[in-house]
Design a protein around this motif. Sequence first.
Motif, PDB file in Angstrom:
ATOM      1  N   THR A  28       3.126  13.293   8.703  1.00  0.00           N
ATOM      2  CA  THR A  28       2.229  14.237   8.038  1.00  0.00           C
ATOM      3  C   THR A  28       2.294  15.596   8.721  1.00  0.00           C
ATOM      4  OG1 THR A  28       0.795  12.418   7.395  1.00  0.00           O
ATOM      5  CG2 THR A  28      -0.151  14.615   7.290  1.00  0.00           C
ATOM      6  N   ALA A  29       2.296  15.611  10.052  1.00  0.00           N
ATOM      7  CA  ALA A  29       2.356  16.868  10.798  1.00  0.00           C
ATOM      8  C   ALA A  29       3.667  17.600  10.528  1.00  0.00           C
ATOM      9  CB  ALA A  29       2.200  16.586  12.292  1.00  0.00           C
ATOM     10  N   ALA A  30       4.762  16.875  10.393  1.00  0.00           N
ATOM     11  CA  ALA A  30       6.060  17.497  10.109  1.00  0.00           C
ATOM     12  C   ALA A  30       6.051  18.198   8.752  1.00  0.00           C
ATOM     13  CB  ALA A  30       7.167  16.455  10.158  1.00  0.00           C
ATOM     14  N   ALA A  31       5.298  17.668   7.813  1.00  0.00           N
ATOM     15  CA  ALA A  31       5.229  18.267   6.480  1.00  0.00           C
ATOM     16  C   ALA A  31       4.402  19.538   6.470  1.00  0.00           C
ATOM     17  CB  ALA A  31       4.632  17.279   5.482  1.00  0.00           C
ATOM     18  N   GLN A  70       0.867  -1.188   0.000  1.00  0.00           N
ATOM     19  CA  GLN A  70       0.000   0.000   0.000  1.00  0.00           C
ATOM     20  C   GLN A  70       0.896   1.226   0.000  1.00  0.00           C
ATOM     21  OE1 GLN A  70      -2.774  -0.088   3.260  1.00  0.00           O
ATOM     22  NE2 GLN A  70      -3.431  -2.159   2.787  1.00  0.00           N
ATOM     23  N   TRP A  71       0.680   2.116  -0.945  1.00  0.00           N
ATOM     24  CA  TRP A  71       1.519   3.307  -1.044  1.00  0.00           C
ATOM     25  C   TRP A  71       1.134   4.338  -0.007  1.00  0.00           C
ATOM     26  CZ3 TRP A  71       1.359   4.400  -7.001  1.00  0.00           C
ATOM     27  CH2 TRP A  71       2.091   3.424  -7.663  1.00  0.00           C
ATOM     28  N   GLN A  72       2.131   4.908   0.620  1.00  0.00           N
ATOM     29  CA  GLN A  72       1.979   6.054   1.524  1.00  0.00           C
ATOM     30  C   GLN A  72       3.265   6.847   1.344  1.00  0.00           C
ATOM     31  OE1 GLN A  72      -0.823   6.342   3.598  1.00  0.00           O
ATOM     32  NE2 GLN A  72      -0.193   8.353   4.272  1.00  0.00           N
ATOM     33  N   ARG A  73       3.254   7.819   0.452  1.00  0.00           N
ATOM     34  CA  ARG A  73       4.478   8.538   0.075  1.00  0.00           C
ATOM     35  C   ARG A  73       4.554   9.874   0.790  1.00  0.00           C
ATOM     36  NH1 ARG A  73       6.916   8.510  -5.864  1.00  0.00           N
ATOM     37  NH2 ARG A  73       9.009   9.132  -5.271  1.00  0.00           N
ATOM     38  N   PHE A  74       5.740  10.183   1.320  1.00  0.00           N
ATOM     39  CA  PHE A  74       6.014  11.455   1.987  1.00  0.00           C
ATOM     40  C   PHE A  74       7.204  12.097   1.282  1.00  0.00           C
ATOM     41  CE2 PHE A  74       3.989   8.727   5.118  1.00  0.00           C
ATOM     42  CZ  PHE A  74       2.959   9.541   5.539  1.00  0.00           C
ATOM     43  N   ALA A  75       6.931  12.866   0.243  1.00  0.00           N
ATOM     44  CA  ALA A  75       7.986  13.439  -0.594  1.00  0.00           C
ATOM     45  C   ALA A  75       8.935  14.344   0.187  1.00  0.00           C
ATOM     46  CB  ALA A  75       7.359  14.199  -1.765  1.00  0.00           C
ATOM     47  N   HIS A  76       8.452  14.981   1.240  1.00  0.00           N
ATOM     48  CA  HIS A  76       9.292  15.910   1.991  1.00  0.00           C
ATOM     49  C   HIS A  76      10.429  15.237   2.757  1.00  0.00           C
ATOM     50  CE1 HIS A  76       6.402  14.597   5.004  1.00  0.00           C
ATOM     51  NE2 HIS A  76       7.270  14.962   5.909  1.00  0.00           N
ATOM     52  N   ILE A  77      10.413  13.914   2.883  1.00  0.00           N
ATOM     53  CA  ILE A  77      11.526  13.232   3.551  1.00  0.00           C
ATOM     54  C   ILE A  77      12.428  12.502   2.561  1.00  0.00           C
ATOM     55  CG2 ILE A  77      10.290  13.017   5.737  1.00  0.00           C
ATOM     56  CD1 ILE A  77       9.833  10.037   5.049  1.00  0.00           C
ATOM     57  N   GLU A  78      12.145  12.626   1.273  1.00  0.00           N
ATOM     58  CA  GLU A  78      12.985  11.997   0.255  1.00  0.00           C
ATOM     59  C   GLU A  78      14.241  12.830   0.045  1.00  0.00           C
ATOM     60  OE1 GLU A  78      10.685  11.205  -3.262  1.00  0.00           O
ATOM     61  OE2 GLU A  78       9.160  10.149  -2.127  1.00  0.00           O
ATOM     62  N   HIS A  79      15.338  12.153  -0.311  1.00  0.00           N
ATOM     63  CA  HIS A  79      16.636  12.822  -0.442  1.00  0.00           C
ATOM     64  C   HIS A  79      17.247  12.678  -1.826  1.00  0.00           C
ATOM     65  CE1 HIS A  79      16.906  13.726   3.824  1.00  0.00           C
ATOM     66  NE2 HIS A  79      16.435  12.513   4.041  1.00  0.00           N
TER      67      HIS A  79
END
Length: 60
Positions: free
Chosen positions: A52-55, A16-25
């Motif tokens: 999610t809250a960090a983003a 199941q996808w759950q992507r958080f682009a803001h933590i990608e490097h």
Amino acid sequence: MSSIDQDGMLVDPRVQWQRFAHIEHGTLDAVHGIVVHQTDAPSAQATFNPTTAAATGPIS
């Protein structure tokens, strides 16, 4: 069999996808393994809420 799509996401019916682009490097040239992180949270959403809250920043 699993595959990787054009966006670098693993494609498999068991994933199941759950992507958080803001933590990608950046891009990866190769994937040598997958880390499965398990918690004792009551739900998947409870696990992802801090990310999610960090983003979005602190709630005021």
